[in-house]
Design a protein around this motif. Sequence first.
Motif, PDB file in Angstrom:
ATOM      1  N   TYR A  76      -1.110   6.380   9.547  1.00 58.99           N
ATOM      2  CA  TYR A  76      -1.678   6.013   8.249  1.00 58.99           C
ATOM      3  C   TYR A  76      -1.389   7.144   7.260  1.00 58.99           C
ATOM      4  O   TYR A  76      -0.635   8.064   7.573  1.00 58.99           O
ATOM      5  CB  TYR A  76      -3.189   5.815   8.380  1.00 58.99           C
ATOM      6  CG  TYR A  76      -3.632   4.591   9.156  1.00 58.99           C
ATOM      7  CD1 TYR A  76      -4.456   3.636   8.566  1.00 58.99           C
ATOM      8  CD2 TYR A  76      -3.266   4.392  10.485  1.00 58.99           C
ATOM      9  CE1 TYR A  76      -4.902   2.513   9.271  1.00 58.99           C
ATOM     10  CE2 TYR A  76      -3.694   3.286  11.193  1.00 58.99           C
ATOM     11  CZ  TYR A  76      -4.509   2.350  10.584  1.00 58.99           C
ATOM     12  OH  TYR A  76      -4.939   1.254  11.278  1.00 58.99           O
ATOM     13  N   ASP A  77      -2.005   7.094   6.088  1.00 56.77           N
ATOM     14  CA  ASP A  77      -1.837   8.208   5.150  1.00 56.77           C
ATOM     15  C   ASP A  77      -2.286   9.511   5.797  1.00 56.77           C
ATOM     16  O   ASP A  77      -1.707  10.571   5.556  1.00 56.77           O
ATOM     17  CB  ASP A  77      -2.638   7.951   3.867  1.00 56.77           C
ATOM     18  CG  ASP A  77      -1.973   6.915   2.966  1.00 56.77           C
ATOM     19  OD1 ASP A  77      -0.729   6.779   3.031  1.00 56.77           O
ATOM     20  OD2 ASP A  77      -2.678   6.247   2.199  1.00 56.77           O
ATOM     21  N   THR A 107      -0.647   4.671  14.151  1.00 55.99           N
ATOM     22  CA  THR A 107      -0.437   3.224  14.106  1.00 55.99           C
ATOM     23  C   THR A 107       1.002   2.944  14.537  1.00 55.99           C
ATOM     24  O   THR A 107       1.672   3.809  15.088  1.00 55.99           O
ATOM     25  CB  THR A 107      -0.739   2.644  12.709  1.00 55.99           C
ATOM     26  OG1 THR A 107      -0.657   1.213  12.763  1.00 55.99           O
ATOM     27  CG2 THR A 107       0.215   3.169  11.646  1.00 55.99           C
ATOM     28  N   HIS A 154      -0.171  -2.102  11.593  1.00 50.09           N
ATOM     29  CA  HIS A 154      -0.426  -1.560  10.258  1.00 50.09           C
ATOM     30  C   HIS A 154       0.709  -0.716   9.696  1.00 50.09           C
ATOM     31  O   HIS A 154       0.836  -0.555   8.488  1.00 50.09           O
ATOM     32  CB  HIS A 154      -1.724  -0.754  10.269  1.00 50.09           C
ATOM     33  CG  HIS A 154      -2.955  -1.605  10.269  1.00 50.09           C
ATOM     34  ND1 HIS A 154      -3.706  -1.836  11.408  1.00 50.09           N
ATOM     35  CD2 HIS A 154      -3.548  -2.311   9.280  1.00 50.09           C
ATOM     36  CE1 HIS A 154      -4.718  -2.629  11.105  1.00 50.09           C
ATOM     37  NE2 HIS A 154      -4.644  -2.944   9.834  1.00 50.09           N
ATOM     38  N   TRP A 157       3.445   0.260   5.140  1.00 52.21           N
ATOM     39  CA  TRP A 157       4.081   1.367   4.442  1.00 52.21           C
ATOM     40  C   TRP A 157       5.590   1.185   4.309  1.00 52.21           C
ATOM     41  O   TRP A 157       6.147   1.462   3.245  1.00 52.21           O
ATOM     42  CB  TRP A 157       3.781   2.682   5.162  1.00 52.21           C
ATOM     43  CG  TRP A 157       2.439   3.254   4.860  1.00 52.21           C
ATOM     44  CD1 TRP A 157       2.122   4.168   3.883  1.00 52.21           C
ATOM     45  CD2 TRP A 157       1.200   2.966   5.527  1.00 52.21           C
ATOM     46  NE1 TRP A 157       0.781   4.456   3.904  1.00 52.21           N
ATOM     47  CE2 TRP A 157       0.182   3.732   4.905  1.00 52.21           C
ATOM     48  CE3 TRP A 157       0.862   2.132   6.582  1.00 52.21           C
ATOM     49  CZ2 TRP A 157      -1.147   3.697   5.314  1.00 52.21           C
ATOM     50  CZ3 TRP A 157      -0.465   2.091   7.002  1.00 52.21           C
ATOM     51  CH2 TRP A 157      -1.449   2.861   6.367  1.00 52.21           C
ATOM     52  N   HIS A 201      -8.843   2.397   5.078  1.00 56.64           N
ATOM     53  CA  HIS A 201      -7.642   3.192   5.346  1.00 56.64           C
ATOM     54  C   HIS A 201      -6.360   2.506   4.886  1.00 56.64           C
ATOM     55  O   HIS A 201      -5.273   3.080   5.008  1.00 56.64           O
ATOM     56  CB  HIS A 201      -7.539   3.485   6.843  1.00 56.64           C
ATOM     57  CG  HIS A 201      -8.719   4.206   7.413  1.00 56.64           C
ATOM     58  ND1 HIS A 201      -9.051   5.494   7.062  1.00 56.64           N
ATOM     59  CD2 HIS A 201      -9.666   3.792   8.305  1.00 56.64           C
ATOM     60  CE1 HIS A 201     -10.135   5.862   7.709  1.00 56.64           C
ATOM     61  NE2 HIS A 201     -10.534   4.853   8.470  1.00 56.64           N
TER      62      HIS A 201
END
Length: 229
Positions: free
Chosen positions: A15-16, A22, A105, A109, A174
């Motif tokens: 994630y960020d 993920t 997820h 991105w 998130h």
Amino acid sequence: MHKRILHVVTNRGHYDDPGRKTGLWLSELSHAWDAFAAQGYRQDIVSPAGGVSPLEPRALKWPLLDASARSWLNDPARMALLERTAAPEEVDADAYDAIYFTGGHGVMWDFPGSTGLQDITRRIWERGAIVSAVCHGYCGLLNTRLADGRLLVEDRRLTGFSWTEESLAGVAKHMPYNAEAEMKRRGARYGKALLPFVPYVVTDGRLVTGQNPASAKATARQVVKMLKA
């Protein structure tokens, strides 16, 4: 001639927050792969950058790790496919009868901004072939434009992981964006099941989409049905 399927997977492993891991939700790939393999279809895997596709850790735990995904994990040859996925520029879009975007997820991105994936998808669609996606895989369709400049998803019925499901999964805070809302903003006619996390598939012409991981088998079976028609 055997039909040929192009699977799309993520290269994104976090994630960020780099500490929050993920990646690919493995069963979304394995269920579809099994369905297509049963028909003798040829299958290949592409990712936005090519190379390694990391796995979503949460999908590898009981009860989410089912027999199909476990079989993949225990097969070195199949695991190797996720270590050396093709890059978009290595793919001949004209060779495929369908494209299938997997989820997890990570795709949120790296799918939407991949012009290489957009070009492949446009070429497959405009040849009259099938475009499909499951769960977060529909993020790969957010920015795909056709030759006339229109978004592929505009005024089309589709589904994908809902914001309700993001919230119930405890990960909404998130997320880099609300995928459901972004689809609606692009003019897509988004729909979802009455209950979260149950299988749900929407077919609009040659566009086939499944709502969540539980929808992968049904999504792939619908693609098979259409390829046989």
